[in-house]
Design a protein around this motif. Structure first.
Motif, PDB file in Angstrom:
ATOM      1  N   CYS A 152       0.851  -1.188   0.000  1.00  0.00           N
ATOM      2  CA  CYS A 152       0.000   0.000   0.000  1.00  0.00           C
ATOM      3  C   CYS A 152       0.891   1.244   0.000  1.00  0.00           C
ATOM      4  O   CYS A 152       1.843   1.332   0.783  1.00  0.00           O
ATOM      5  N   LEU A 153       0.590   2.171  -0.877  1.00  0.00           N
ATOM      6  CA  LEU A 153       1.298   3.448  -0.943  1.00  0.00           C
ATOM      7  C   LEU A 153       0.305   4.551  -0.610  1.00  0.00           C
ATOM      8  O   LEU A 153      -0.765   4.629  -1.221  1.00  0.00           O
ATOM      9  N   GLU A 154       0.643   5.369   0.372  1.00  0.00           N
ATOM     10  CA  GLU A 154      -0.301   6.412   0.765  1.00  0.00           C
ATOM     11  C   GLU A 154       0.439   7.631   1.310  1.00  0.00           C
ATOM     12  O   GLU A 154       1.536   7.524   1.838  1.00  0.00           O
ATOM     13  N   PHE A 155      -0.199   8.791   1.152  1.00  0.00           N
ATOM     14  CA  PHE A 155       0.382  10.040   1.618  1.00  0.00           C
ATOM     15  C   PHE A 155       0.470  10.081   3.139  1.00  0.00           C
ATOM     16  O   PHE A 155      -0.336   9.470   3.846  1.00  0.00           O
ATOM     17  N   CYS A 156       1.456  10.815   3.634  1.00  0.00           N
ATOM     18  CA  CYS A 156       1.591  11.059   5.073  1.00  0.00           C
ATOM     19  C   CYS A 156       2.217  12.437   5.253  1.00  0.00           C
ATOM     20  O   CYS A 156       3.017  12.872   4.427  1.00  0.00           O
ATOM     21  N   PRO A 157       1.860  13.154   6.306  1.00  0.00           N
ATOM     22  CA  PRO A 157       2.432  14.487   6.529  1.00  0.00           C
ATOM     23  C   PRO A 157       3.863  14.394   7.045  1.00  0.00           C
ATOM     24  O   PRO A 157       4.189  13.513   7.838  1.00  0.00           O
ATOM     25  N   PRO A 158       4.754  15.273   6.595  1.00  0.00           N
ATOM     26  CA  PRO A 158       6.123  15.300   7.142  1.00  0.00           C
ATOM     27  C   PRO A 158       6.097  15.628   8.631  1.00  0.00           C
ATOM     28  O   PRO A 158       5.251  16.390   9.092  1.00  0.00           O
ATOM     29  N   LYS A 159       7.037  15.066   9.387  1.00  0.00           N
ATOM     30  CA  LYS A 159       7.073  15.308  10.831  1.00  0.00           C
ATOM     31  C   LYS A 159       7.748  16.632  11.173  1.00  0.00           C
ATOM     32  O   LYS A 159       7.489  17.215  12.226  1.00  0.00           O
ATOM     33  N   SER A 160       8.614  17.100  10.304  1.00  0.00           N
ATOM     34  CA  SER A 160       9.289  18.373  10.540  1.00  0.00           C
ATOM     35  C   SER A 160       8.271  19.509  10.588  1.00  0.00           C
ATOM     36  O   SER A 160       7.373  19.583   9.756  1.00  0.00           O
ATOM     37  N   THR A 161       8.418  20.388  11.580  1.00  0.00           N
ATOM     38  CA  THR A 161       7.485  21.516  11.723  1.00  0.00           C
ATOM     39  C   THR A 161       7.513  22.416  10.495  1.00  0.00           C
ATOM     40  O   THR A 161       6.468  22.827   9.984  1.00  0.00           O
ATOM     41  N   ILE A 162       8.713  22.706   9.997  1.00  0.00           N
ATOM     42  CA  ILE A 162       8.846  23.593   8.839  1.00  0.00           C
ATOM     43  C   ILE A 162       8.275  22.923   7.594  1.00  0.00           C
ATOM     44  O   ILE A 162       7.443  23.513   6.875  1.00  0.00           O
ATOM     45  N   LEU A 163       8.724  21.691   7.313  1.00  0.00           N
ATOM     46  CA  LEU A 163       8.231  20.983   6.134  1.00  0.00           C
ATOM     47  C   LEU A 163       6.735  20.710   6.246  1.00  0.00           C
ATOM     48  O   LEU A 163       5.995  20.763   5.259  1.00  0.00           O
ATOM     49  N   GLY A 164       6.286  20.406   7.481  1.00  0.00           N
ATOM     50  CA  GLY A 164       4.869  20.152   7.701  1.00  0.00           C
ATOM     51  C   GLY A 164       4.020  21.366   7.366  1.00  0.00           C
ATOM     52  O   GLY A 164       2.946  21.248   6.776  1.00  0.00           O
ATOM     53  N   GLY A 165       4.507  22.556   7.727  1.00  0.00           N
ATOM     54  CA  GLY A 165       3.782  23.781   7.425  1.00  0.00           C
ATOM     55  C   GLY A 165       3.707  24.051   5.927  1.00  0.00           C
ATOM     56  O   GLY A 165       2.659  24.443   5.403  1.00  0.00           O
ATOM     57  N   ILE A 166       4.838  23.820   5.248  1.00  0.00           N
ATOM     58  CA  ILE A 166       4.870  23.995   3.792  1.00  0.00           C
ATOM     59  C   ILE A 166       3.925  22.995   3.127  1.00  0.00           C
ATOM     60  O   ILE A 166       3.161  23.343   2.209  1.00  0.00           O
ATOM     61  N   TYR A 167       3.975  21.759   3.592  1.00  0.00           N
ATOM     62  CA  TYR A 167       3.139  20.692   3.018  1.00  0.00           C
ATOM     63  C   TYR A 167       1.657  20.998   3.226  1.00  0.00           C
ATOM     64  O   TYR A 167       0.840  20.819   2.303  1.00  0.00           O
ATOM     65  N   THR A 198      -6.937  13.886   6.593  1.00  0.00           N
ATOM     66  CA  THR A 198      -7.686  13.098   7.580  1.00  0.00           C
ATOM     67  C   THR A 198      -7.290  11.618   7.608  1.00  0.00           C
ATOM     68  O   THR A 198      -7.827  10.858   8.421  1.00  0.00           O
ATOM     69  N   PHE A 199      -6.342  11.207   6.759  1.00  0.00           N
ATOM     70  CA  PHE A 199      -5.925   9.802   6.767  1.00  0.00           C
ATOM     71  C   PHE A 199      -5.179   9.495   8.064  1.00  0.00           C
ATOM     72  O   PHE A 199      -4.423  10.336   8.565  1.00  0.00           O
ATOM     73  N   PRO A 200      -5.371   8.300   8.642  1.00  0.00           N
ATOM     74  CA  PRO A 200      -4.704   7.950   9.906  1.00  0.00           C
ATOM     75  C   PRO A 200      -3.183   8.090   9.811  1.00  0.00           C
ATOM     76  O   PRO A 200      -2.579   7.784   8.785  1.00  0.00           O
ATOM     77  N   GLU A 201      -2.574   8.546  10.907  1.00  0.00           N
ATOM     78  CA  GLU A 201      -1.119   8.656  10.918  1.00  0.00           C
ATOM     79  C   GLU A 201      -0.496   7.261  10.893  1.00  0.00           C
ATOM     80  O   GLU A 201      -1.172   6.261  11.104  1.00  0.00           O
ATOM     81  N   THR A 202       0.789   7.195  10.632  1.00  0.00           N
ATOM     82  CA  THR A 202       1.466   5.934  10.283  1.00  0.00           C
ATOM     83  C   THR A 202       1.243   4.826  11.297  1.00  0.00           C
ATOM     84  O   THR A 202       0.850   3.704  10.942  1.00  0.00           O
ATOM     85  N   ASN A 203       1.493   5.089  12.578  1.00  0.00           N
ATOM     86  CA  ASN A 203       1.369   4.030  13.599  1.00  0.00           C
ATOM     87  C   ASN A 203      -0.069   3.546  13.729  1.00  0.00           C
ATOM     88  O   ASN A 203      -0.308   2.346  13.949  1.00  0.00           O
ATOM     89  N   LYS A 204      -1.024   4.445  13.589  1.00  0.00           N
ATOM     90  CA  LYS A 204      -2.423   4.047  13.672  1.00  0.00           C
ATOM     91  C   LYS A 204      -2.796   3.158  12.488  1.00  0.00           C
ATOM     92  O   LYS A 204      -3.529   2.169  12.643  1.00  0.00           O
ATOM     93  N   PHE A 205      -2.283   3.485  11.292  1.00  0.00           N
ATOM     94  CA  PHE A 205      -2.585   2.651  10.130  1.00  0.00           C
ATOM     95  C   PHE A 205      -1.935   1.277  10.274  1.00  0.00           C
ATOM     96  O   PHE A 205      -2.524   0.265   9.869  1.00  0.00           O
TER      97      PHE A 205
END
Length: 234
Positions: A152-167, A198-205
């Motif tokens: 399964c390939l799916e999007f996830c938000p970057p953990k970095s605060t800066i990259l996360g904001g840009i994303y 709204t997709f579940p974060e990695t550990n939850k998935f």
């Protein structure tokens, strides 16, 4: 109902779907899909693969190019399937026409597939569109054979605060803007952004995969880190 809303959205953007994927990801989606497809272990000649939410068949073509000779593209949306079939015919690639089968199929209702029918299942950027993720995963688990593999390939938000904001800004502003002016459909690409958020974060998935019966779960990050590849076994 989410299922019919999503189906209508994909019907509306089917003809621009592949172009939009290239523009939204700056072409990276092709690299991500090849990287994820390389996780599939084609260990014998009797491999039988189903690509769920397979859209226009780009993943199926990658798998055929890797040597797969029996790939079923299953998607709930007939308009997406029609675009994919037309691409194969126009390509004049006999391997695609010979080795790829197409079926309109709801991943939440797979009673027409028998237990253990497939050796592998792929779902790239499709699981977040499902109304009942756990039900879909249990269906996948059932139709895989004893040593079956799910990738399964799916999007996830970057953990970095800066990259996360840009994303986040990219998701909430750039993608809907691009959808409005290229695909002429702001609503469809606003939904896309929302579904990623709204997709579940990695550990939850991972927990959801385990609760659905999968084991040997491995997670690999893409570059840039905006998506995860999940590989697991029945």
């Amino acid at each position: 109902m989410k299922k019919f809303f999503v189906q209508n959205i994909f019907s509306e953007v089917a003809n621009k779907y592949d172009l939009m994927n290239d523009l939204m990801s700056f072409g990276f989606h092709r690299y991500w899909k090849k990287k994820a497809a390389n996780c599939i272990r084609l260990h014998h000649k009797d491999n039988k693969i189903i690509d769920l939410a397979g859209g226009t068949g780009d993943v199926a073509r990658i798998l055929v190019n890797r040597g797969a000779t029996d790939v079923t593209v299953a998607d709930i949306n007939q308009d997406m399937i029609n675009v994919g079939k037309d691409k194969d015919l126009k390509s004049h690639n006999s391997k695609y026409i010979k080795y790829i089968k197409w079926i309109q199929q709801d991943a939440e209702e797979m009673d027409n597939f028998v237990d253990g029918e497939f050796t592998h299942c792929t779902m790239f950027f499709g699981i977040r569109n499902m109304t009942n993720i756990s039900l879909v995963l249990k269906n996948i688990h059932r139709i895989l054979d004893e040593d079956g593999q799910f990738v399964c390939l799916e999007f996830c938000p970057p953990k970095s605060t800066i990259l996360g904001g840009i994303y986040k800004s990219y998701l909430n502003n750039f993608i809907p803007f691009l959808g409005k002016f290229v695909a002429h459909n702001y609503k469809a690409y606003k939904y896309l952004s929302d579904s990623i958020n709204t997709f579940p974060e990695t550990n939850k998935f991972i927990d959801i995969l385990q609760n659905s019966g999968f084991n040997k779960i491995m997670v690999e990050k893409t570059i840039p880190h905006v998506a995860n590849i999940f590989s697991c076994y029945k």
